[in-house]
Write a protein that holds these residues in place. Sequence first.
Motif, PDB file in Angstrom:
ATOM      1  N   ASP A 151     -20.939  95.706 -73.137  1.00 38.97           N
ATOM      2  CA  ASP A 151     -21.202  94.294 -72.831  1.00 38.97           C
ATOM      3  C   ASP A 151     -21.394  93.522 -74.140  1.00 38.97           C
ATOM      4  O   ASP A 151     -22.370  93.757 -74.864  1.00 38.97           O
ATOM      5  N   HIS A 152     -20.462  92.618 -74.447  1.00 36.07           N
ATOM      6  CA  HIS A 152     -20.513  91.853 -75.697  1.00 36.07           C
ATOM      7  C   HIS A 152     -20.202  90.388 -75.434  1.00 36.07           C
ATOM      8  O   HIS A 152     -19.617  90.030 -74.411  1.00 36.07           O
ATOM      9  N   VAL A 153     -20.620  89.534 -76.372  1.00 31.77           N
ATOM     10  CA  VAL A 153     -20.309  88.100 -76.311  1.00 31.77           C
ATOM     11  C   VAL A 153     -19.555  87.731 -77.581  1.00 31.77           C
ATOM     12  O   VAL A 153     -20.056  87.936 -78.696  1.00 31.77           O
ATOM     13  N   LEU A 154     -18.357  87.218 -77.386  1.00 32.81           N
ATOM     14  CA  LEU A 154     -17.535  86.746 -78.504  1.00 32.81           C
ATOM     15  C   LEU A 154     -17.902  85.287 -78.785  1.00 32.81           C
ATOM     16  O   LEU A 154     -17.921  84.463 -77.876  1.00 32.81           O
ATOM     17  N   CYS A 155     -18.195  84.954 -80.044  1.00 34.84           N
ATOM     18  CA  CYS A 155     -18.567  83.591 -80.442  1.00 34.84           C
ATOM     19  C   CYS A 155     -17.748  83.204 -81.670  1.00 34.84           C
ATOM     20  O   CYS A 155     -18.019  83.645 -82.787  1.00 34.84           O
ATOM     21  N   LEU A 156     -16.750  82.376 -81.441  1.00 34.29           N
ATOM     22  CA  LEU A 156     -15.881  81.894 -82.510  1.00 34.29           C
ATOM     23  C   LEU A 156     -16.151  80.405 -82.693  1.00 34.29           C
ATOM     24  O   LEU A 156     -16.024  79.628 -81.742  1.00 34.29           O
ATOM     25  N   THR A 157     -16.566  79.982 -83.887  1.00 32.29           N
ATOM     26  CA  THR A 157     -16.835  78.570 -84.150  1.00 32.29           C
ATOM     27  C   THR A 157     -15.976  78.105 -85.318  1.00 32.29           C
ATOM     28  O   THR A 157     -15.737  78.850 -86.270  1.00 32.29           O
ATOM     29  N   LEU A 158     -15.505  76.882 -85.209  1.00 32.99           N
ATOM     30  CA  LEU A 158     -14.664  76.306 -86.260  1.00 32.99           C
ATOM     31  C   LEU A 158     -14.792  74.792 -86.207  1.00 32.99           C
ATOM     32  O   LEU A 158     -15.166  74.213 -85.183  1.00 32.99           O
TER      33      LEU A 158
END
Length: 623
Positions: A123-130
């Motif tokens: 169980d993971h959360v992907l967090c991509l910010t730009l």
Amino acid sequence: MKAPLSPAQERLWLLQRLDPDDAAYTMYLVRRLRGALDTAALTRAFGQVVARHESLRTSFAEQDGVPWAMAEPHGASAPPVEWLPAAGEREAAELVAERVNAPFDLSEGVPLRIAVVRLAADDHVLCLTLHHIIADGTSLNLLLDELGECYGAAVEGRAPVLAKLGVRPSDYARWQRHRAERAAPYWLERLARPPVTELPFARARPSGTGAFHTVRVDAGLAGRVERLAGRHRATPFMVLTAAYQALLSRHSGQRDLLVGAVFAGRDRVELEPVVGYLAQTVVLRADLGGDPSFAELLTRTRADALAAMGRPGPPFERLDLPVDTLLPTMLVLHDRVSPPASFGGLEVSDFAAGYRQAKVGLLLEGAWDDDGGLVLTFCHDTGLLDRAEVELLAARFVRLLESAVDRPHEAVSDLRIWTDQDESAIRALASPRPAAREDARGVPELIEASAHGRPEAPAVLCGERTVTYGELWAWAGELAAALRGHGVREGDVVGVCLPRSIEAIVALLAVWRAGAAYLPLDPDDPPERHAPALETAGAARAVSRIGLPGDIQVIDPATPHPKAPQPKAPTWSRRRGRRPRHPVPRRRLTRSPPRAPRVVPRPSWSSTAPSPRACAGCARSTA
């Protein structure tokens, strides 16, 4: 590689320089990934996507005051992935919110951050910010699809299958610079003398902090929206925009108003797979003159939208107007988006990002759901609107939309807008009210009674300054005499443009004593906001310490007219219920004349004198 920025990118670069701590233009892609995650494969997928897209390898440098895009070579590595452990969903949500609400410094490398939060082994959360300067909403969908394909290929040991890229963002930026010059004359004419669009319930000053309220339009109503659009050769976006313009007009009474919109800007096939800032922000100018039917308003909105879609966005820097005048509110309708076909066997779902930024005062975003319905999200600046007000606006919008699609040939002013809550309140207002007491007095009379009964009692506190009732009444009397000496007569409207202060309270009381009605103006607002308000109210004079537009006569609150007659103190009759006699006949100051707006509040104080009022920012009160 060094390349110029597009006009839209230049504006974002300038906004970041002006306010480095603003995170309003931080974009994010947050998804929950359930299943056995191959961390090495995911890291490799990030590297492949970054190497593929020029914008994800682009930093920004300033040379002689001019910003330039500096793209790193094709083989440049991706930013390091931040692997974060979390003890539970609450901690994971905090880690994600911290990242999506963090600003970027465009002078410090590529504005891209990658984080993966580990809740459990599966169980993971992907967090991509730009930063928005290198991507737009469509880009986020592309990134999710390509990450899923590259990750799946890495897990399965094959080469990813991706669309061919024929255009680079730097090529698009150069093209946009040429097109912007050709589009400038259209926008300069279209947005000449723009109205100041009034947001319902708006108050105070923007805070930059956003909050969100979501409502769902069911599949039945959403289908009727699409069918109405089809009959008028329009799109659902145009129907929603016309309904939103009608909503704003019904609240403000304005027939000319502005609503911002965003178009994808991918009108060529070769632009569809490009990750970059290609979207165009435009300004649509609503025309509700003549109280059109909704069908006619839709026709006008369609023509305006089509004209805007064929051009780059307005040259805001050449319009010489505040951004909040041109973009006080926006409406964005996102395209239907399907979940990624595959993510290497992982289950992909949404995860709350905790985003708390507001780009404009009120933003309405629409997105289609899997059941054919439409999810509407109202993002509002908490300094302008509170949650209850936005919830009411959202309910009224849905009610108006239902009425518009069911009766499109009905006048906009006749469309149903009131909710059940509104109708209950209207019935309560229309019900008989108890007769007012014969001895009921208004604010000026209550203050006058205190000035005669306890003149040394404190009336107004502001910082270290204290004004007694006697001083307040005398000061207001002098200013009232000055107003009459400057030509103010009973029934006139007088502007009051002062910051929150003792002088402002004196000015309001003086206007009442002069028999006039006051029009409050915010001294922090630009002159173009003051001018239409003064003109609409018919105000020819104002109490202020700053110059006001047009031929408005300005009276300083601290300098009464030297030749103005000083008012005599009225005497109260000992007989209860008798009003004081004045040297000249006049109406009660708390009753607005027929041609003036009623601006005097009706307090419900039980005492014979009002409590002292404290100015904003004061920490103490004698109340």
